[in-house]
Design an enzyme around this catalytic site. Structure first.
Site, short mmCIF file in Angstrom:
data_model
loop_
_atom_site.label_atom_id
_atom_site.label_comp_id
_atom_site.label_asym_id
_atom_site.label_seq_id
_atom_site.Cartn_x
_atom_site.Cartn_y
_atom_site.Cartn_z
N CYS A 214 10.26 1.28 2.89
CA CYS A 214 11.24 0.27 3.33
C CYS A 214 12.67 0.81 3.27
CB CYS A 214 11.09 -1.00 2.52
SG CYS A 214 11.01 -0.67 0.77
N GLU B 93 11.15 -8.04 -2.62
CA GLU B 93 11.62 -6.75 -2.10
C GLU B 93 10.96 -6.61 -0.74
OE1 GLU B 93 12.09 -3.52 -0.93
OE2 GLU B 93 10.91 -2.55 -2.50
N GLU C 204 11.97 -2.53 12.17
CA GLU C 204 11.54 -1.49 11.25
C GLU C 204 10.39 -0.71 11.90
OE1 GLU C 204 9.96 -3.22 7.65
OE2 GLU C 204 10.84 -1.64 6.45
N TRP D 211 0.81 -1.22 0.00
CA TRP D 211 0.00 0.00 0.00
C TRP D 211 0.84 1.26 0.00
CZ3 TRP D 211 1.70 2.59 4.15
CH2 TRP D 211 2.26 1.84 5.19
N ASN D 212 2.15 1.17 0.33
CA ASN D 212 2.88 2.43 0.53
C ASN D 212 3.26 3.14 -0.76
OD1 ASN D 212 4.80 0.47 0.06
ND2 ASN D 212 6.28 1.29 1.50
N GLY E 247 6.79 -6.33 0.06
CA GLY E 247 6.01 -6.32 1.30
C GLY E 247 6.89 -6.77 2.45
N SER E 248 6.26 -7.33 3.47
CA SER E 248 7.01 -7.66 4.68
C SER E 248 7.87 -8.91 4.47
CB SER E 248 6.02 -7.91 5.82
OG SER E 248 5.16 -8.97 5.47
N LYS F 30 -2.03 -8.58 -7.67
CA LYS F 30 -2.97 -8.34 -6.57
C LYS F 30 -2.48 -7.12 -5.80
CE LYS F 30 -3.01 -9.20 -2.33
NZ LYS F 30 -3.63 -7.97 -1.79
N PRO F 31 -3.21 -6.02 -5.91
CA PRO F 31 -2.80 -4.81 -5.17
C PRO F 31 -3.14 -4.97 -3.69
CG PRO F 31 -4.54 -4.33 -6.81
CD PRO F 31 -4.44 -5.81 -6.69
P1 ADP Z 1 2.42 -4.60 4.88
O1 ADP Z 1 2.76 -4.76 6.32
O2 ADP Z 1 3.24 -3.57 4.17
O3 ADP Z 1 0.97 -4.51 4.58
P2 ADP Z 1 2.34 -7.26 3.87
O4 ADP Z 1 3.48 -8.15 3.54
O5 ADP Z 1 1.42 -7.71 4.96
O6 ADP Z 1 3.02 -5.88 4.21
O7 ADP Z 1 1.47 -6.91 2.60
C1 ADP Z 1 2.01 -6.68 1.33
C2 ADP Z 1 1.10 -7.34 0.33
O8 ADP Z 1 1.09 -8.74 0.58
C3 ADP Z 1 -0.34 -6.87 0.34
O9 ADP Z 1 -0.82 -6.86 -0.99
C4 ADP Z 1 -1.01 -7.96 1.18
O10 ADP Z 1 -2.39 -8.10 0.89
C5 ADP Z 1 -0.26 -9.19 0.72
N1 ADP Z 1 -0.27 -10.31 1.68
C6 ADP Z 1 -0.47 -10.27 3.01
N2 ADP Z 1 -0.39 -11.51 3.53
C7 ADP Z 1 -0.11 -12.36 2.53
C8 ADP Z 1 0.13 -13.78 2.41
N3 ADP Z 1 0.13 -14.57 3.47
N4 ADP Z 1 0.39 -14.27 1.17
C9 ADP Z 1 0.45 -13.47 0.10
N5 ADP Z 1 0.25 -12.15 0.14
C10 ADP Z 1 -0.03 -11.58 1.32
#
Ligand code: ADP
Length: 462
Positions: free
Chosen positions: A265, A231, A365, A132-133, A209-210, A156-157
């Site tokens: 990040c 990333e 973080e 989302w950032n 993402g995370s 998938k956004p």
């Molecule tokens: P943030 O803390 O920045 O939201 P996430 O890693 O939770 O980081 O989310 C980044 C993306 O990954 C989002 O599009 C989120 O919907 C998706 N996401 C979250 N959980 C999962 C998962 N278990 N498998 C795949 N995608 C995921």
């Protein structure tokens, strides 16, 4: 059918409700993307390039509208949203050119009669999951090289900010990029992630993402040996040496720390300053930070928008409270404006001094506008502190001594390094991290590599 409510984090207002797709609909999108690959991969590179260029121009034509939508759903100040649109089209422009430069090579064989020819081919259907950032930039960074290479793409956004990303892709359709070549699907991250990694039709997963979710995706992608680009999280150190230009360091640290309210990040997360200049730096930095305006990003003059959600807000507050309980002092900030019912969470930019390595903020973080300052005595100590993290995404240092600069460049274990530069990221450079910050690079000539397979042909002769 369940719906996702997209709300404005600055006001709590509902912007739009969008439907989540069923698993069957997502499977159908994958099937269509897989089929479309046959045609798109055969389209000549110059034509793909023209289409990506046209897409970029269309996005630019609609920049204001798109930037406004981004600020509405993400909260970032409008000027930052405009900057993100430019940053996104820079990826489209760069990879529209790179599409024409997917070169092969010939290798001298071990007999004169043989010929060995190496060619590069698009990898197939690519699935992306974006955060989302940076709702459009993280998509652009993945979609542009994928389409340029001849791959088809499905994304998938993030559920918090799907609207600007969807609109960004709609502009691709308006210029004639076929619908099945680039698609978006909406669903719960975990569910869609599993569908993607279980699919034999998807040859590559690209994720921002995370680190925790990245690890899960890497594990799951082993089922079909999908290629991965990851990333992930960061914990950037920012070192200010004794000979640094303090004014420059202050100005660049404000940029490196508070962009997107600290929710990136690559945001500086640990500010490590030589003991001989720490007081001067801290005082000047705190007085600049005081000037930052907090509020609704749509208003003129706002520097810091809201935190994306309660989870993010709680993490920031816990880190500040932990630091203060362990002896840190908040020179600026440590103030909040919260309306839980509406879902609005503002954190005033905070500068912490007397920070020690016992504090959580030095290990995790923050993803928020909090700047912890620690001091160091020797350069070796600064490097050890900077590298003492499982992350290795971005690092910054400020020095005017080239010997110190080269020493730090050699010893810092990070993929992106800013030397007297608080904003090193660019579409033409290879963005990415070491250690638990990820796998692979996005941007630059490196960024198209992950979308290509290598094939070699050995021709026997007389
Ligand atoms: P943030 O803390 O920045 O939201 P996430 O890693 O939770 O980081 O989310 C980044 C993306 O990954 C989002 O599009 C989120 O919907 C998706 N996401 C979250 N959980 C999962 C998962 N278990 N498998 C795949 N995608 C995921």
């Amino acid at each position: 059918m369940s719906k996702i409510k997209v709300t404005n984090p600055a006001t709590g207002e509902l912007i739009e409700e969008i439907s989540m797709q069923s698993n069957a609909e997502i499977e159908l999108a994958i099937k269509n993307g897989h089929q479309a690959f046959q045609k798109w991969s055969k389209l000549d590179a110059h034509e793909r390039s023209r289409l990506i260029q046209a897409w970029s121009a269309k996005v630019q034509e609609n920049k204001e509208e798109l930037a406004k939508l981004m600020t509405l759903e993400n909260g970032k100040p409008l000027n930052e949203a405009r900057g993100e649109i430019d940053y996104s089209t820079a990826y489209l422009d760069w990879y529209a050119e790179e599409a024409k430069r997917v070169y092969g090579r010939t290798i001298p064989a071990n007999t004169n009669s043989k010929r060995i020819i190496v060619t590069r081919e698009p990898i197939g259907l690519v699935a992306a999951i974006t955060p989302w950032n940076f709702p459009t930039a993280m998509m652009a960074r993945k979609a542009a090289p994928a389409l340029a290479a001849g791959c088809t793409f499905i994304v998938k956004p993030a559920s918090e900010t799907p609207l600007s990303g969807m609109k960004f892709i709609d502009y691709a359709y308006e210029v004639g990029i076929p619908k099945d070549v680039i698609q978006y699907v909406m669903g719960e991250g975990k569910v869609v992630g599993e569908i993607f990694t279980k699919s034999e039709r998807i040859r590559k997963i690209t994720f921002t993402g995370s680190t925790a979710v990245g690890k899960q995706l890497i594990a799951n992608s082993s089922e079909n040996i999908q290629h991965v680009t990851m990333e992930l999280g960061g914990h950037a150190p920012l070192i200010v040496t004794e000979d640094a230009d303090i004014e420059l360091a202050v100005q660049q640290t404000v940029a490196a720390k508070f962009r997107n309210a600290g929710q990136t990040c690559v945001c500086a997360n640990r500010i490590i300053v030589h003991e001989s200049v720490v007081d001067e730096f801290t005082e000047k930095f705190a007085s600049e930070v005081k000037k930052l305006e907090v509020g609704n990003g749509l208003k003129e003059g706002i520097d810091i928008g809201p935190i994306i959600n309660e989870k993010g807000y709680n993490k920031i507050v816990e880190q500040i409270e932990d630091a203060i309980a362990k002896g840190a002092e908040a020179l600026v900030g440590n103030q909040f404006q919260v309306d839980k019912e509406k879902g609005c969470f503002f954190v005033y930019p905070t500068v912490l001094k007397n920070v020690t390595t016992e504090m959580t903020i030095m290990h995790e973080e923050t993803f928020g506008p909090v700047a912890p300052i620690v001091s160091y005595k020797t350069l070796e100590e600064a490097v050890e502190l900077a590298n003492s993290t499982p992350y290795g995404l971005a690092a910054y240092f400020f020095t005017n001594d080239y010997r110190v600069g080269h020493y730090l460049h050699d010893h810092l274990q990070f993929g992106i390094i800013g030397w007297n530069d608080g904003g090193p990221s660019a579409a033409h450079a290879p963005f990415g991290g070491m250690k638990e910050s990820g796998l692979g690079r996005e941007g630059g000539i490196e960024g198209i590599e992950p979308y290509l397979e290598t094939k070699y042909l050995s021709i026997g002769g007389l």
